[in-house]
Design a protein around this motif. Structure first.
Motif, mmCIF file in Angstrom:
data_model
loop_
_atom_site.group_PDB
_atom_site.id
_atom_site.type_symbol
_atom_site.label_atom_id
_atom_site.label_comp_id
_atom_site.label_asym_id
_atom_site.label_seq_id
_atom_site.Cartn_x
_atom_site.Cartn_y
_atom_site.Cartn_z
ATOM 1 N N PHE A 163 -3.564 8.956 4.320
ATOM 2 C CA PHE A 163 -4.900 9.417 3.983
ATOM 3 C C PHE A 163 -5.910 8.739 4.901
ATOM 4 O O PHE A 163 -6.800 9.379 5.458
ATOM 5 C CB PHE A 163 -5.166 9.053 2.520
ATOM 6 N N LYS A 166 4.548 2.704 -6.353
ATOM 7 C CA LYS A 166 3.931 3.170 -5.121
ATOM 8 C C LYS A 166 4.182 4.659 -4.915
ATOM 9 O O LYS A 166 3.316 5.384 -4.433
ATOM 10 C CB LYS A 166 4.523 2.398 -3.933
ATOM 11 N N LEU A 218 14.032 25.765 -0.024
ATOM 12 C CA LEU A 218 14.012 24.306 -0.167
ATOM 13 C C LEU A 218 15.405 23.707 -0.006
ATOM 14 O O LEU A 218 15.545 22.587 0.487
ATOM 15 C CB LEU A 218 13.400 23.914 -1.507
ATOM 16 N N SER A 266 8.421 12.795 5.661
ATOM 17 C CA SER A 266 8.077 14.031 4.956
ATOM 18 C C SER A 266 6.634 14.014 4.478
ATOM 19 O O SER A 266 6.024 15.063 4.300
ATOM 20 C CB SER A 266 9.021 14.240 3.774
ATOM 21 N N GLY A 296 -10.187 3.133 -4.117
ATOM 22 C CA GLY A 296 -8.853 3.581 -4.535
ATOM 23 C C GLY A 296 -7.758 2.723 -3.930
ATOM 24 O O GLY A 296 -6.844 2.254 -4.617
ATOM 25 N N PHE A 343 0.072 13.042 -5.314
ATOM 26 C CA PHE A 343 -1.071 13.585 -4.577
ATOM 27 C C PHE A 343 -0.677 14.862 -3.841
ATOM 28 O O PHE A 343 -1.414 15.837 -3.815
ATOM 29 C CB PHE A 343 -1.556 12.518 -3.591
ATOM 30 N N ILE A 344 0.528 14.845 -3.254
ATOM 31 C CA ILE A 344 0.948 15.958 -2.405
ATOM 32 C C ILE A 344 1.300 17.191 -3.225
ATOM 33 O O ILE A 344 1.060 18.312 -2.799
ATOM 34 C CB ILE A 344 2.139 15.511 -1.521
ATOM 35 N N PHE A 384 8.583 18.630 -5.155
ATOM 36 C CA PHE A 384 8.173 19.967 -4.769
ATOM 37 C C PHE A 384 9.176 20.994 -5.276
ATOM 38 O O PHE A 384 8.813 22.055 -5.777
ATOM 39 C CB PHE A 384 8.091 20.005 -3.241
ATOM 40 N N VAL A 435 9.375 13.351 -2.212
ATOM 41 C CA VAL A 435 8.349 14.385 -2.320
ATOM 42 C C VAL A 435 8.982 15.773 -2.294
ATOM 43 O O VAL A 435 8.517 16.701 -2.964
ATOM 44 C CB VAL A 435 7.279 14.213 -1.207
ATOM 45 N N LEU A 484 -5.222 8.814 -6.411
ATOM 46 C CA LEU A 484 -5.646 9.237 -5.079
ATOM 47 C C LEU A 484 -6.281 10.624 -5.108
ATOM 48 O O LEU A 484 -7.299 10.878 -4.462
ATOM 49 C CB LEU A 484 -4.420 9.216 -4.161
ATOM 50 N N PHE A 525 9.252 19.144 6.097
ATOM 51 C CA PHE A 525 8.623 19.375 4.799
ATOM 52 C C PHE A 525 7.418 20.307 4.944
ATOM 53 O O PHE A 525 7.186 21.174 4.099
ATOM 54 C CB PHE A 525 8.204 18.043 4.165
ATOM 55 N N THR A 567 0.851 -1.187 0.000
ATOM 56 C CA THR A 567 0.000 0.000 0.000
ATOM 57 C C THR A 567 0.887 1.238 0.000
ATOM 58 O O THR A 567 1.806 1.322 0.811
ATOM 59 C CB THR A 567 -0.888 0.018 1.253
ATOM 60 N N PRO A 568 0.638 2.185 -0.902
ATOM 61 C CA PRO A 568 1.446 3.403 -0.873
ATOM 62 C C PRO A 568 1.267 4.120 0.462
ATOM 63 O O PRO A 568 0.174 4.128 1.034
ATOM 64 C CB PRO A 568 0.864 4.243 -2.009
ATOM 65 N N SER A 626 2.098 7.832 -5.905
ATOM 66 C CA SER A 626 1.022 8.380 -5.075
ATOM 67 C C SER A 626 1.475 9.643 -4.355
ATOM 68 O O SER A 626 0.655 10.398 -3.849
ATOM 69 C CB SER A 626 0.557 7.341 -4.060
ATOM 70 N N LEU A 627 2.800 9.888 -4.303
ATOM 71 C CA LEU A 627 3.274 11.137 -3.706
ATOM 72 C C LEU A 627 2.862 12.321 -4.566
ATOM 73 O O LEU A 627 2.852 13.461 -4.098
ATOM 74 C CB LEU A 627 4.798 11.117 -3.553
ATOM 75 N N GLN A 647 -10.079 11.851 -4.176
ATOM 76 C CA GLN A 647 -10.422 12.919 -3.240
ATOM 77 C C GLN A 647 -11.334 13.946 -3.896
ATOM 78 O O GLN A 647 -12.305 14.399 -3.294
ATOM 79 C CB GLN A 647 -9.147 13.581 -2.727
ATOM 80 N N THR A 662 1.150 7.153 1.102
ATOM 81 C CA THR A 662 0.188 8.260 1.044
ATOM 82 C C THR A 662 -1.221 7.769 1.376
ATOM 83 O O THR A 662 -1.987 8.459 2.045
ATOM 84 C CB THR A 662 0.195 8.889 -0.352
ATOM 85 N N ILE A 663 -1.553 6.567 0.888
ATOM 86 C CA ILE A 663 -2.885 6.011 1.167
ATOM 87 C C ILE A 663 -3.040 5.719 2.652
ATOM 88 O O ILE A 663 -4.069 5.997 3.255
ATOM 89 C CB ILE A 663 -3.105 4.713 0.335
ATOM 90 N N ALA A 692 2.416 16.809 4.478
ATOM 91 C CA ALA A 692 1.256 17.064 3.629
ATOM 92 C C ALA A 692 -0.039 16.795 4.374
ATOM 93 O O ALA A 692 -1.113 17.144 3.899
ATOM 94 C CB ALA A 692 1.335 16.203 2.379
#
Lengths: 216, 282
Positions: free
Chosen positions: A68, B203, A187, A158, B239, B209-210, B122, B118, B217, A169, A61-62, B206-207, B221, A64-65, A162
């Motif tokens: 989330f 995988k 940055l 990081s 998802g 998304f940020i 950015f 990420v 993803l 970050f 699973t990523p 999916s970053l 949303q 980010t998920i 978000a």
């Protein structure tokens, strides 16, 4: 450059929060990961199955998920946190523990068979074999990959930025908005603080690896 | 190996472990039942919440999901295609015999490996004012080419010395020996690690998304925001399921390749893993 020095307090705060997230999640992940690995090699089929299922799902699973889920879905389902740090720690430690479990398992497999056979032949039980003989040797060989997992954990933290946590970050994003014309330097500052953690850890991993290699 | 750790359980131990398993399973099922019950009380399982996937809106919803999935796969594919040759180039520079090429490359690789992906996305997005797609691809390429380089380096260094010596002895130049003799064997040897790294790359999309890239993803949303909070859970669930299924499929592929490879190992190409190149959590 001035932007960096003007916002040093924010950087420092973010740096400490990144360290805090990584340290707490790292410790939790090490404990849970080792337990998962122990379950994976245990004689009880149900424990093996559970460990396999958890590791397979968490690894695929990523992150980010998972974040989330922990930061946005859980609160709407009634599990509320006072601070988003808690959500971040849940997500990071859950994700990382799967990788720790895999590393420990490969370490267990690298211990010579004779060790376990000798331990069993003097009448030790499974928990004794694992806890007294196998794991102490296994954990020693997995120190370098474990450091790499911790490095990845530091970098993964990081993602928390978000999801409403003001770590490095998170502050970086905020400062980039504030100093729209000096984004580059802002940055670069963030990058510097990350490297301040990851590069020494990387050097440590190289060093330990060489030591282990000599010991064998 | 694992069966070496314990004696074959006798009747008593089997009985204990059976009842323990049943009890444990019951506990887990109980917790799940409580969770499901709580969710059901909030109406999560009401048919009208899942209607978005088969009701009148379904074509639009699936369209959005497919768009997101397409964006995810596109970013992953483009990044992988660029990152691999770049990784080969970095690897060759990293093992160059000339110190003033080798050492700066090493510093660059350490830098790239020590940075959060990420943050690199950015950085590209804001500093070079690119589109989100370019930012996502650039971040993924920078990070993964460094990892590919390290994996390939470990592969080349694990080859028997004689391979390079033989290459040089028949009159190949150093670069020719690397490209014709060593690299093909290193790629073959490291195939499992390389494919595992592809899973990581997939995988990591999916970053996006940020940084605001409209991948799976983000689309989920947007959809949940548009349809209302009631649909957040179903949308999120779908998802996550899609992501997990794709990743498990690619992981299985990696395992299959590993098996196939180890059968061929007798031919002299043996799989090796280098501790430094094991794809970790990132």
């Amino acid at each position: 450059m001035d932007a960096i020095f003007a916002s040093l307090p924010q950087y420092w705060d973010g740096f400490l929060r990144t360290l805090f997230l990584a340290a707490v999640s790292g410790i939790i992940a090490l404990v849970i990961g080792t337990l998962l690995a122990a379950m994976r090699v245990s004689p009880v089929a149900a424990l093996r199955g559970f460990s396999m299922f958890f590791v397979e799902v968490a690894r695929n699973t990523p992150l980010t998920i998972i974040f989330f889920f922990a930061a946005i879905v859980l609160p709407r389902l009634g599990i509320k946190f006072d601070q988003f740090e808690v959500a971040a720690i849940i997500a990071l430690s859950g994700y990382t523990s799967a990788f720790v479990a895999e590393a420990v398992r490969s370490g267990v497999n690298s211990v010579p068979v004779g060790q376990a056979e000798a331990a069993r032949s003097i009448g030790l039980t499974f928990t004794q074999v694992l806890g007294l003989i196998i794991l102490p040797q296994a954990l020693r060989t997995v120190v370098p990959p474990m450091i790499n997992i911790i490095i990845a954990l530091v970098k993964n933290s990081s993602v928390a930025g978000a999801f409403f946590v003001l770590e490095l970050f998170g502050y970086g994003k905020q400062l980039a908005n504030e100093y729209g014309d000096k984004v580059l330097w802002v940055l670069v500052g963030v990058a510097f603080f990350y490297l301040l953690i990851t590069v020494p850890l990387g050097i440590l991993a190289h060093f330990v690896e060489r030591k282990v290699a000599i010991a064998r | 190996m694992s069966s070496v750790l314990y004696d074959v359980p006798g009747p008593k131990a089997r009985l204990y472990s059976f009842f323990g398993s049943v009890a444990g399973t019951l506990v887990i099922l109980g917790v799940l039942a409580i969770a499901v019950f709580t969710l059901a009380q909030q109406g999560i399982f009401d048919a009208n919440r899942w209607e978005i996937f088969y009701g009148t809106e379904a074509p639009d919803v699936w369209n959005l999901i497919l768009q997101g999935l397409g964006a995810t796969l596109a970013a992953a594919a483009v990044s992988a295609v660029i990152a691999f040759p770049l990784g080969v180039a970095l690897c060759l520079l990293r093992i160059s015999l000339v110190p003033w090429i080798r050492v700066p490359t090493q510093v660059v690789l350490e830098f790239l490996r020590g940075m959060p992906v990420v943050l690199m996305m950015f950085f590209v997005l804001l500093v070079f004012a690119t589109s989100q797609f370019v930012a996502v691809v650039a971040g993924l390429v920078l990070y993964n080419s460094a990892i590919f380089a390290e994996i390939l380096r470990a592969g080349i260094q694990s080859l028997p010395k004689g391979q390079r010596e033989a290459g040089l002895a028949i009159g190949l130049q150093s670069f020719q020996s690397r490209m014709i003799i060593e690299l093909p064997q290193a790629i073959r040897r490291m195939l499992p690690s390389l494919v595992a790294q592809l899973v990581v790359l997939l995988k990591d999309t999916s970053l996006g998304f940020i940084v605001g890239y409209e991948e799976l993803l983000r689309k989920i949303q947007i959809m949940a925001d548009f349809l209302g909070p009631n649909f957040l859970f179903p949308a999120f669930f779908m998802g996550a399921a899609i992501y997990i299924l794709i990743n498990i499929a690619v992981s299985r592929l990696a395992i299959a390749i590993e098996r196939r490879g180890s059968k061929k190992a007798a031919g002299g190409v043996e799989h090796a893993t280098a501790a430094g190149a094991v794809p970790t959590a990132k």
